[in-house]
Write an enzyme that holds these catalytic residues in place. Sequence first.
Site, PDB file in Angstrom:
ATOM      1  N   ILE A  34      -5.409  65.041 -48.737  1.00  0.00           N
ATOM      2  CA  ILE A  34      -5.018  65.644 -50.024  1.00  0.00           C
ATOM      3  C   ILE A  34      -4.653  64.586 -51.059  1.00  0.00           C
ATOM      4  O   ILE A  34      -4.723  64.821 -52.264  1.00  0.00           O
ATOM      5  CB  ILE A  34      -3.843  66.646 -49.807  1.00  0.00           C
ATOM      6  CG1 ILE A  34      -3.808  67.682 -50.910  1.00  0.00           C
ATOM      7  CG2 ILE A  34      -2.510  65.925 -49.654  1.00  0.00           C
ATOM      8  CD1 ILE A  34      -2.910  68.864 -50.584  1.00  0.00           C
ATOM      9  N   ASN A  89      -1.739  55.698 -37.487  1.00  0.00           N
ATOM     10  CA  ASN A  89      -0.336  55.280 -37.516  1.00  0.00           C
ATOM     11  C   ASN A  89       0.473  56.050 -36.475  1.00  0.00           C
ATOM     12  O   ASN A  89       0.349  57.271 -36.372  1.00  0.00           O
ATOM     13  CB  ASN A  89       0.256  55.533 -38.906  1.00  0.00           C
ATOM     14  CG  ASN A  89      -0.524  54.833 -40.004  1.00  0.00           C
ATOM     15  OD1 ASN A  89      -1.032  53.732 -39.801  1.00  0.00           O
ATOM     16  ND2 ASN A  89      -0.626  55.457 -41.162  1.00  0.00           N
ATOM     17  N   GLN A  96       3.702  56.305 -40.128  1.00  0.00           N
ATOM     18  CA  GLN A  96       3.314  57.700 -39.861  1.00  0.00           C
ATOM     19  C   GLN A  96       4.270  58.655 -40.564  1.00  0.00           C
ATOM     20  O   GLN A  96       5.491  58.555 -40.393  1.00  0.00           O
ATOM     21  CB  GLN A  96       3.335  57.993 -38.346  1.00  0.00           C
ATOM     22  CG  GLN A  96       2.838  59.400 -38.025  1.00  0.00           C
ATOM     23  CD  GLN A  96       2.850  59.722 -36.522  1.00  0.00           C
ATOM     24  OE1 GLN A  96       3.428  58.986 -35.736  1.00  0.00           O
ATOM     25  NE2 GLN A  96       2.232  60.822 -36.161  1.00  0.00           N
ATOM     26  N   HIS A 102      -3.331  61.760 -35.826  1.00  0.00           N
ATOM     27  CA  HIS A 102      -4.480  61.819 -36.732  1.00  0.00           C
ATOM     28  C   HIS A 102      -5.043  60.430 -36.972  1.00  0.00           C
ATOM     29  O   HIS A 102      -4.330  59.434 -36.904  1.00  0.00           O
ATOM     30  CB  HIS A 102      -4.095  62.468 -38.069  1.00  0.00           C
ATOM     31  CG  HIS A 102      -2.953  61.790 -38.783  1.00  0.00           C
ATOM     32  ND1 HIS A 102      -1.631  62.017 -38.458  1.00  0.00           N
ATOM     33  CD2 HIS A 102      -2.943  60.885 -39.788  1.00  0.00           C
ATOM     34  CE1 HIS A 102      -0.865  61.295 -39.246  1.00  0.00           C
ATOM     35  NE2 HIS A 102      -1.616  60.583 -40.058  1.00  0.00           N
ATOM     36  N   PHE A 103      -6.331  60.417 -37.272  1.00  0.00           N
ATOM     37  CA  PHE A 103      -7.027  59.178 -37.632  1.00  0.00           C
ATOM     38  C   PHE A 103      -7.437  59.264 -39.096  1.00  0.00           C
ATOM     39  O   PHE A 103      -7.957  60.286 -39.531  1.00  0.00           O
ATOM     40  CB  PHE A 103      -8.290  58.992 -36.768  1.00  0.00           C
ATOM     41  CG  PHE A 103      -7.997  58.574 -35.361  1.00  0.00           C
ATOM     42  CD1 PHE A 103      -7.491  59.484 -34.440  1.00  0.00           C
ATOM     43  CD2 PHE A 103      -8.221  57.275 -34.953  1.00  0.00           C
ATOM     44  CE1 PHE A 103      -7.207  59.102 -33.138  1.00  0.00           C
ATOM     45  CE2 PHE A 103      -7.938  56.880 -33.649  1.00  0.00           C
ATOM     46  CZ  PHE A 103      -7.434  57.791 -32.740  1.00  0.00           C
ATOM     47  N   HIS A 104      -7.184  58.184 -39.828  1.00  0.00           N
ATOM     48  CA  HIS A 104      -7.663  58.075 -41.207  1.00  0.00           C
ATOM     49  C   HIS A 104      -9.037  57.409 -41.170  1.00  0.00           C
ATOM     50  O   HIS A 104      -9.200  56.369 -40.519  1.00  0.00           O
ATOM     51  CB  HIS A 104      -6.743  57.168 -42.028  1.00  0.00           C
ATOM     52  CG  HIS A 104      -5.357  57.677 -42.223  1.00  0.00           C
ATOM     53  ND1 HIS A 104      -4.942  58.266 -43.395  1.00  0.00           N
ATOM     54  CD2 HIS A 104      -4.272  57.665 -41.408  1.00  0.00           C
ATOM     55  CE1 HIS A 104      -3.666  58.601 -43.292  1.00  0.00           C
ATOM     56  NE2 HIS A 104      -3.233  58.249 -42.088  1.00  0.00           N
TER      57      HIS A 104
HETATM   58  P1  5GP Z   1       0.281  59.243 -42.172  1.00  0.00           P
HETATM   59  O1  5GP Z   1       1.077  58.427 -43.170  1.00  0.00           O
HETATM   60  O2  5GP Z   1       1.147  60.206 -41.407  1.00  0.00           O
HETATM   61  O3  5GP Z   1      -0.579  58.391 -41.290  1.00  0.00           O
HETATM   62  O4  5GP Z   1      -0.740  60.059 -43.054  1.00  0.00           O
HETATM   63  C1  5GP Z   1      -0.597  61.397 -43.369  1.00  0.00           C
HETATM   64  C2  5GP Z   1      -1.687  61.753 -44.360  1.00  0.00           C
HETATM   65  O5  5GP Z   1      -1.732  63.159 -44.488  1.00  0.00           O
HETATM   66  C3  5GP Z   1      -1.457  61.192 -45.786  1.00  0.00           C
HETATM   67  O6  5GP Z   1      -2.547  60.374 -46.144  1.00  0.00           O
HETATM   68  C4  5GP Z   1      -1.342  62.439 -46.654  1.00  0.00           C
HETATM   69  O7  5GP Z   1      -1.951  62.281 -47.914  1.00  0.00           O
HETATM   70  C5  5GP Z   1      -2.026  63.498 -45.818  1.00  0.00           C
HETATM   71  N1  5GP Z   1      -1.497  64.844 -46.013  1.00  0.00           N
HETATM   72  C6  5GP Z   1      -0.206  65.218 -45.999  1.00  0.00           C
HETATM   73  N2  5GP Z   1      -0.080  66.541 -46.179  1.00  0.00           N
HETATM   74  C7  5GP Z   1      -1.352  67.028 -46.298  1.00  0.00           C
HETATM   75  C8  5GP Z   1      -1.880  68.336 -46.502  1.00  0.00           C
HETATM   76  O8  5GP Z   1      -1.168  69.325 -46.621  1.00  0.00           O
HETATM   77  N3  5GP Z   1      -3.237  68.444 -46.573  1.00  0.00           N
HETATM   78  C9  5GP Z   1      -4.056  67.366 -46.471  1.00  0.00           C
HETATM   79  N4  5GP Z   1      -5.369  67.586 -46.553  1.00  0.00           N
HETATM   80  N5  5GP Z   1      -3.595  66.111 -46.257  1.00  0.00           N
HETATM   81  C10 5GP Z   1      -2.254  65.944 -46.181  1.00  0.00           C
END
Ligand code: 5GP
Length: 147
Positions: A34, A89, A96, A102-104
Amino acid sequence: MVTEADCIFCKIVRGEIPSKKVYEDKDTLAFLDINPANPGHTLVVPKKHSEDITKSDEEDIAKVMRVVKNITTNLKEKMNAIGVNVMQNNGKPAGQIVAHTHFHVIPRYPNDVVVISYQRVQLSDEQLEEIRKKLSEEKKRSFDFDF
Ligand code: 5GP
Ligand code: ZN
């Protein structure tokens, strides 16, 4: 601890909140981030909730990685990415924010402003060897399948 009921990615998996899905099968979901680092930034998740990769099912991660690979190829072929970063992460200190494994998959474009950086530390051969021993003991103890 975040429960499945409260987890934002579980809500996406269950369809309780909307997402831009790019791939789905019975075990894996991929959807657009998002708040992307670049256009096409995709998140790939096992549908089964786990807080981070250490708590996840090995088979689920194997399935997720197959999707990560295909999305990487698609980003290059369909979005003209010139490179792709795959990031994952685990834990707040590692960045994280969402506590569902999750994987980016982050496409890279010419002159983009994505920064993925870390400083290097210098380790002696003895220090590397000590770490190697620890990690190879850990591997024997914890992995339940052969590579
Ligand atoms: P993290 O920092 O946990 O590795 O990454 C979490 C990711 O989830 C972030 O890049 C953030 O933009 C994304 N994200 C958080 N909430 C939502 C959501 O409600 N929908 C989508 N599509 N992505 C989300
Ligand atoms: Zn979850």
